[in-house]
Design a protein around this motif. Structure first.
Motif, mmCIF file in Angstrom:
data_model
loop_
_atom_site.group_PDB
_atom_site.id
_atom_site.type_symbol
_atom_site.label_atom_id
_atom_site.label_comp_id
_atom_site.label_asym_id
_atom_site.label_seq_id
_atom_site.Cartn_x
_atom_site.Cartn_y
_atom_site.Cartn_z
ATOM 1 N N GLN A 308 0.847 -1.189 0.000
ATOM 2 C CA GLN A 308 0.000 0.000 0.000
ATOM 3 C C GLN A 308 0.877 1.231 0.000
ATOM 4 N N ASN A 309 0.502 2.214 -0.821
ATOM 5 C CA ASN A 309 1.268 3.458 -0.932
ATOM 6 C C ASN A 309 2.736 3.197 -1.228
ATOM 7 N N ASN A 310 2.977 2.187 -2.089
ATOM 8 C CA ASN A 310 4.336 1.820 -2.518
ATOM 9 C C ASN A 310 5.236 1.375 -1.367
ATOM 10 N N GLN A 311 4.645 0.919 -0.253
ATOM 11 C CA GLN A 311 5.436 0.478 0.891
ATOM 12 C C GLN A 311 5.254 -1.012 1.125
ATOM 13 N N CYS A 312 6.380 -1.735 1.104
ATOM 14 C CA CYS A 312 6.398 -3.160 1.438
ATOM 15 C C CYS A 312 6.905 -3.318 2.863
ATOM 16 N N ARG A 313 6.252 -4.183 3.646
ATOM 17 C CA ARG A 313 6.662 -4.368 5.034
ATOM 18 C C ARG A 313 8.084 -4.904 5.157
ATOM 19 N N THR A 314 8.539 -5.609 4.117
ATOM 20 C CA THR A 314 9.877 -6.195 4.167
ATOM 21 C C THR A 314 10.910 -5.345 3.433
ATOM 22 N N HIS A 315 10.544 -4.810 2.266
ATOM 23 C CA HIS A 315 11.524 -4.151 1.406
ATOM 24 C C HIS A 315 11.373 -2.637 1.336
ATOM 25 N N GLY A 316 10.508 -2.082 2.174
ATOM 26 C CA GLY A 316 10.370 -0.632 2.210
ATOM 27 C C GLY A 316 9.698 -0.080 0.972
ATOM 28 N N GLU A 317 10.162 1.076 0.522
ATOM 29 C CA GLU A 317 9.551 1.730 -0.637
ATOM 30 C C GLU A 317 9.953 1.008 -1.926
ATOM 31 N N VAL A 318 8.969 0.584 -2.688
ATOM 32 C CA VAL A 318 9.202 -0.130 -3.943
ATOM 33 C C VAL A 318 8.225 0.388 -4.992
ATOM 34 N N GLU A 319 8.492 0.055 -6.239
ATOM 35 C CA GLU A 319 7.559 0.359 -7.314
ATOM 36 C C GLU A 319 6.697 -0.883 -7.538
ATOM 37 N N GLY A 320 5.449 -0.795 -7.128
ATOM 38 C CA GLY A 320 4.583 -1.951 -7.138
ATOM 39 C C GLY A 320 4.235 -2.453 -8.523
ATOM 40 N N GLU A 321 3.912 -3.756 -8.582
ATOM 41 C CA GLU A 321 3.452 -4.376 -9.822
ATOM 42 C C GLU A 321 1.963 -4.674 -9.707
ATOM 43 N N ASP A 322 1.192 -4.262 -10.720
ATOM 44 C CA ASP A 322 -0.255 -4.443 -10.688
ATOM 45 C C ASP A 322 -0.635 -5.911 -10.786
ATOM 46 N N ASP A 323 -1.715 -6.280 -10.082
ATOM 47 C CA ASP A 323 -2.201 -7.653 -10.091
ATOM 48 C C ASP A 323 -3.687 -7.641 -9.730
ATOM 49 N N LEU A 324 -4.321 -8.804 -9.859
ATOM 50 C CA LEU A 324 -5.715 -8.971 -9.491
ATOM 51 C C LEU A 324 -5.837 -10.022 -8.394
ATOM 52 N N ARG A 325 -6.784 -9.792 -7.473
ATOM 53 C CA ARG A 325 -7.007 -10.739 -6.382
ATOM 54 C C ARG A 325 -8.400 -10.537 -5.812
ATOM 55 N N ILE A 326 -8.962 -11.639 -5.277
ATOM 56 C CA ILE A 326 -10.228 -11.558 -4.549
ATOM 57 C C ILE A 326 -10.051 -12.209 -3.183
ATOM 58 N N LYS A 327 -10.536 -11.528 -2.151
ATOM 59 C CA LYS A 327 -10.650 -12.112 -0.811
ATOM 60 C C LYS A 327 -12.131 -12.106 -0.461
ATOM 61 N N ALA A 328 -12.749 -13.284 -0.515
ATOM 62 C CA ALA A 328 -14.193 -13.390 -0.338
ATOM 63 C C ALA A 328 -14.521 -14.193 0.913
ATOM 64 N N ILE A 329 -15.536 -13.766 1.638
ATOM 65 C CA ILE A 329 -16.025 -14.508 2.797
ATOM 66 C C ILE A 329 -17.050 -15.528 2.311
ATOM 67 N N LEU A 330 -16.728 -16.802 2.547
ATOM 68 C CA LEU A 330 -17.585 -17.908 2.107
ATOM 69 C C LEU A 330 -18.258 -18.521 3.327
ATOM 70 N N ASP A 331 -19.578 -18.758 3.234
ATOM 71 C CA ASP A 331 -20.366 -19.278 4.349
ATOM 72 C C ASP A 331 -21.283 -20.388 3.857
ATOM 73 N N ASP A 332 -21.380 -21.458 4.647
ATOM 74 C CA ASP A 332 -22.315 -22.527 4.262
ATOM 75 C C ASP A 332 -23.322 -22.838 5.362
ATOM 76 N N GLY A 333 -23.414 -21.974 6.356
ATOM 77 C CA GLY A 333 -24.330 -22.206 7.456
ATOM 78 C C GLY A 333 -23.712 -22.925 8.624
ATOM 79 N N THR A 334 -22.511 -23.488 8.438
ATOM 80 C CA THR A 334 -21.821 -24.169 9.545
ATOM 81 C C THR A 334 -20.600 -23.395 10.009
ATOM 82 N N ASP A 335 -19.985 -22.632 9.121
ATOM 83 C CA ASP A 335 -18.795 -21.850 9.451
ATOM 84 C C ASP A 335 -18.490 -20.935 8.282
ATOM 85 N N THR A 336 -17.483 -20.090 8.446
ATOM 86 C CA THR A 336 -17.037 -19.211 7.365
ATOM 87 C C THR A 336 -15.538 -19.342 7.178
#
Length: 423
Positions: A308-336
């Motif tokens: 975020q804001n070109n800051q990596c927790r390990t490598h400090g300020e970097v020039e980020g590379e664009d990517d796609l990702r989904i973090k979805a909450i999945l539920d089936d009535g027993t857990d998530t």
């Protein structure tokens, strides 16, 4: 008994360095602690229990606990594995596996070769008892005696270590499997003696798929090979069992192909989460939410972490590379669980690649437009999801390999899943 002899006895029973034990004893003796009381304190410090006496008790396996310092047992050898560990700065070859009698089983570690093999009925004298993975384990050291029993010890367990992948558990040692190599990759790591090459990948049989690591690469481990692999040990990897090969493991090609499963175990989310982690599992549930950090993201070019804001927790300020990702909450009535969907599957769901997502973000002057589009398509719908589940202090995460619309009615799925769990 003088301090030197007591230190040698304790070191052998506990599997720790004699000089370390002697130093611990001498520190206590300086405060006028009696020798036997000091020995009990040292046993407790090194996981050898505190309530037993120095005279070994003769016990059935189900009567052994870490309250004993040492025991005598008559047992059948179920398995034996061999590997080298780094101990006190030196490479030491140990034998380890499982023993049984009519009352139960127990793991063991032998710090020298006592000459017994799987199937042997043996009498073990003065075996140390220590805690391993929350359970008692026998520790066979210099003060231990081993002799052949006069009669065969009858046991219900199988002898020899042959196992299906589905039956392997972390802590198993001296196991043998017949598998097909589905994936294999060679990489270089920083090992205990510097850079070393290892193999890793995926093994399969008709019961399951599991990851493996070969710490002493065997040339027969090639993609598509059908193999019998003997003397492997099992560790935990991201919550699931992982097959490990050492320099003592043997790999032999099989003349007949190994039947392998194309499916993953189908579980409710509650069952999957309760397992503590699974390398390959299929679940069905509703997408309740697409979390922040989904859609068009940036990754560190060095470690691949999301930045975020070109800051990596390990490598400090970097020039980020664009990517796609989904973090979805999945539920089936027993857990998530949090389903983490990678770039390729996210592009399929979104209906465009990274370039398309960047163009949409520029037009809207807001990167969040990509995540909003994904939310509109996913939230409230039911999906059949396959992947690798890990459970840690942050909760359960499912790294998704396959993500498809479910034909079943979401309400019926949840009801059926709940009924299955409560049966």
């Amino acid at each position: 008994m003088d301090v030197d002899n007591k230190a040698e006895e304790l070191a052998s029973a506990l599997g720790v360095d004699k000089q370390e034990v002697k130093a611990d004893l001498e520190s206590l003796l300086e405060f006028d602690v009696p020798l036997e009381e000091a020995a009990q304190s040292v046993r407790r410090k090194h996981g050898g229990g505190g309530g037993g006496s120095s005279t070994p008790e003769t016990l059935d396996l189900d009567g052994i606990s870490t309250a004993q310092d040492s025991v005598n047992v008559t047992v059948r050898v179920l398995t034996q594995g061999t590997r080298t560990i780094r101990y006190q700065g030196e490479d030491v070859t140990i034998r380890e596996g499982k023993l049984a009698d009519a009352s139960g089983t127990i793991s063991y570690t032998a710090w020298q070769d006592f000459g017994f093999e799987p199937g042997d009925s043996i009498v073990i004298g003065n075996a140390g008892v220590r805690e391993w993975d929350g359970r008692p384990e026998l520790n066979l050291g210099q003060s231990t005696t081993v002799s052949m029993a006069d009669e065969t010890v009858d046991v219900d367990q199988s002898i020899g270590g042959d196992s299906d992948l589905i039956d392997l558990e972390p802590g198993d040692r001296g196991r043998n499997v017949e598998v097909r190599v589905q994936e294999v990759d060679s990489r270089t790591i920083d090992g205990r003696d510097g850079e070393t090459t290892i193999l890793s990948g995926v093994l399969a049989d008709e019961t399951a798929r599991l990851p493996f690591t070969d710490w002493d690469p065997h040339p027969d481990l090639e993609t598509g090979a059908d193999l019998r692999i003997e003397d492997v040990y099992i560790r935990e990897f991201r919550g699931s069992p992982s097959v490990n090969l050492s320099e003592f493991s043997t790999v032999e090609p099989l003349s007949e192909p190994v039947a392998v499963t194309d499916s993953a175990p189908q579980l409710s989310l509650a069952e999957a989460v309760d397992s503590g982690g699974l390398f390959d599992v299929e679940v069905v549930g509703n997408v309740l939410e697409v979390r922040d950090g989904s859609g068009l993201i940036e990754r560190c070019p060095d470690c691949g972490r999301v930045i975020q804001n070109n800051q990596c927790r390990t490598h400090g300020e970097v020039e980020g590379e664009d990517d796609l990702r989904i973090k979805a909450i999945l539920d089936d009535g027993t857990d998530t669980v949090t389903a983490i969907i990678g770039s390729e599957l996210t592009a399929e769901i979104y209906g465009g690649d990274v370039a398309d997502a960047k163009e949409a973000a520029r037009d809207a002057m807001d990167k969040e437009v990509v995540a909003e589009t994904i939310r509109e398509r996913l939230v409230g719908n039911a999906y059949r999801v396959r992947g690798s589940l890990s459970v840690d202090e942050y909760g359960p995460n499912l790294n998704v390999e396959a993500f498809d619309a479910a034909d079943e009615d979401p309400a019926a799925l949840a009801t059926a899943a709940l009924a299955e769990v409560h049966q």
